[in-house]
Enzyme design. Structure first.
Site, PDB file in Angstrom:
ATOM      1  N   HIS A 170       1.026  -1.225   0.050  1.00  0.00           N
ATOM      2  CA  HIS A 170       0.227   0.146  -0.262  1.00  0.00           C
ATOM      3  C   HIS A 170       0.975   1.225  -0.029  1.00  0.00           C
ATOM      4  CE1 HIS A 170       0.836  -0.641   4.089  1.00  0.00           C
ATOM      5  NE2 HIS A 170       0.672   0.601   4.426  1.00  0.00           N
ATOM      6  N   ASP A 174       0.860   5.002   1.897  1.00  0.00           N
ATOM      7  CA  ASP A 174       0.210   5.771   2.816  1.00  0.00           C
ATOM      8  C   ASP A 174      -0.542   6.877   2.289  1.00  0.00           C
ATOM      9  OD1 ASP A 174       1.340   3.880   4.725  1.00  0.00           O
ATOM     10  OD2 ASP A 174       2.800   5.061   5.395  1.00  0.00           O
ATOM     11  N   HIS A 186       5.034  -0.033  -0.102  1.00  0.00           N
ATOM     12  CA  HIS A 186       5.437  -0.808   1.192  1.00  0.00           C
ATOM     13  C   HIS A 186       4.796  -1.747   1.601  1.00  0.00           C
ATOM     14  CE1 HIS A 186       4.008   2.570   3.316  1.00  0.00           C
ATOM     15  NE2 HIS A 186       3.733   1.520   4.058  1.00  0.00           N
ATOM     16  N   ARG A 227       4.682  -8.499  17.308  1.00  0.00           N
ATOM     17  CA  ARG A 227       5.268  -7.335  16.863  1.00  0.00           C
ATOM     18  C   ARG A 227       4.532  -6.243  17.375  1.00  0.00           C
ATOM     19  NH1 ARG A 227       5.080  -3.989  12.545  1.00  0.00           N
ATOM     20  NH2 ARG A 227       6.724  -3.513  11.241  1.00  0.00           N
TER      21      ARG A 227
END
Length: 293
Positions: A204, A206, A262, A272
Site C-alpha cells: 500500500h 500511505d 511498502h 510485533r
C-alpha cells in the site's frame, strides 16, 4: 569377396554399436542437462519466491545493528505537486530512510496486552475483533487507572523528537510539519485474520490509504527474531525489495507518496509492537497531541 563382405558387415556392426553408444551417451547428457536445468529453475523460483514474500533482496537495517543514520535516495513522485502552495515542498530531499536508536525509550505497550491490534490514543479507538471500542468512553473516569499523565507526556516527548529528527534530515523547519491522524499503536501476531482490516500485509501507499500523510514514521517496540519472526518492513522498489528489520527503539521514516510503496511481512510467530506517527504539511489536516482527560 567373403573377406570384403565380412569387413563391410563388421563395419556395419561397429557403426551400429557406435551409433547406439552415441545415442546412449547423448541421452545421459540430456538427462544430466535436464536435471541441472531443473535444479537451476527450482532455485530461481525459490529465490524469486523469497524475494517477493520475504523481501530478502537487500536489508537496509539489520536488527542487530545499532544505527545512527542511514539514507537511501529515491526518485520523487508527482504526488506532491499540490503542496507547492505550502512553504514546504515535499520530496525535494534525497532522504528515504533514516534509523535512529532511542536508547532512552522504555517499553510502552502495556496498553496492548489484550488481543487488540490497534490503539489510537487521540480518539481512544481500540480494535477488538471486528469492531472498535472507544477506550475513553468505556472506562470513563477510571481511564486514569489505565493510563497516567506520565505515559502521555512520554508519548508527546517521543513525537517531538521524531518530528525534529525528520525536519533536520529533510532540511525543513519542524514548525512547518503538523501531526496528523491517525497515529496508533499496533499489535501484530500470527493469529489468522478474521476481517479484511486484519490483513495488514498487503502492499500500500500511505498517502492513498490515509490521505493526509506526507511523512510516515514507525517506532518499533519489539525485536525481530527475538520477540517475533517475520514482520519485517519491506519497501517494494522496481527490481528489488528493501527491508527494515525492527528493533526496539528504532525509528524509520519516509515520504508517504507512491515513491515508497511498502508492506509488512506476515508475522510467523510471537508478537510485533510498533507506533505509527505521521505528519502533514497542510495545517488544515493537523491535530493536537493527545491529552489525558
Amino acid at each position: 569377396g567373403a573377406c570384403s563382405e565380412g569387413r563391410i558387415y563388421l563395419c556395419s556392426v561397429l557403426s551400429v554399436r557406435k551409433s547406439r553408444a552415441h545415442q546412449e551417451s547423448r541421452r545421459k547428457w540430456l538427462k544430466v542437462a535436464f536435471l541441472v536445468s531443473s535444479a537451476v529453475l527450482v532455485s530461481l523460483l525459490s529465490w524469486s519466491y523469497l524475494v517477493s514474500e520475504d523481501g530478502v533482496a537487500e536489508v537496509l537495517a539489520h536488527y542487530s545493528e545499532s544505527l545512527q543514520d542511514r539514507f537511501i535516495e529515491v526518485p520523487c513522485s508527482e504526488d506532491y505537486d499540490s503542496h507547492k502552495r505550502f512553504e514546504v515542498l515535499l520530496c525535494h530531499s534525497r532522504l528515504l530512510f533514516h534509523a535512529y536508536q532511542f536508547v532512552f525509550f522504555p517499553p510502552f505497550y502495556f496498553c496492548l496486552l489484550s488481543q487488540a491490534s490497534i490503539l489510537d490514543l487521540h480518539s481512544g479507538a481500540l480494535s477488538v475483533g471486528k469492531h472498535f471500542v472507544n477506550l475513553y468512553r468505556y472506562f470513563g473516569d477510571k481511564i486514569q487507572e489505565v493510563f497516567t499523565e506520565e505515559d502521555f507526556q512520554l508519548y508527546r516527548d517521543v513525537r517531538r523528537r521524531i518530528q525534529q529528527t525528520i525536519a533536520q534530515a529533510f532540511g525543513i523547519s519542524s514548525s512547518s510539519m503538523y501531526l496528523t491522524k491517525p497515529t496508533f499503536f499496533s499489535r501484530i501476531n500470527s493469529t489468522e485474520a478474521k476481517t479484511t482490516h486484519d490483513e495488514y500485509w498487503h502492499p500500500h501507499i500511505d498517502k492513498v490509504t490515509y490521505g493526509s500523510f506526507d511523512y510516515t514514521s514507525l517506532l518499533y517496540l519489539s525485536d525481530y527474531t527475538e520477540d517475533f519472526g517475520g514482520g519485517r518492513f519491506v519497501f517494494m522498489d522496481v527490481g528489488a525489495n528493501r527491508t527494515v528489520e525492527p528493533r526496539a527503539g528504532r525509528v524509520s521514516f519516509f515520504t508517504s507518496g507512491s515513491e515508497n510503496l511498502h508492506r509488512v511481512e506476515k508475522v510467523r510467530w510471537g508478537t510485533r509492537y510498533a507506533i505509527t506517527i505521521s505528519f502533514t504539511c497542510n495545517p488544515d489536516h493537523g491535530i493536537e497531541d493527545p491529552v489525558l482527560t
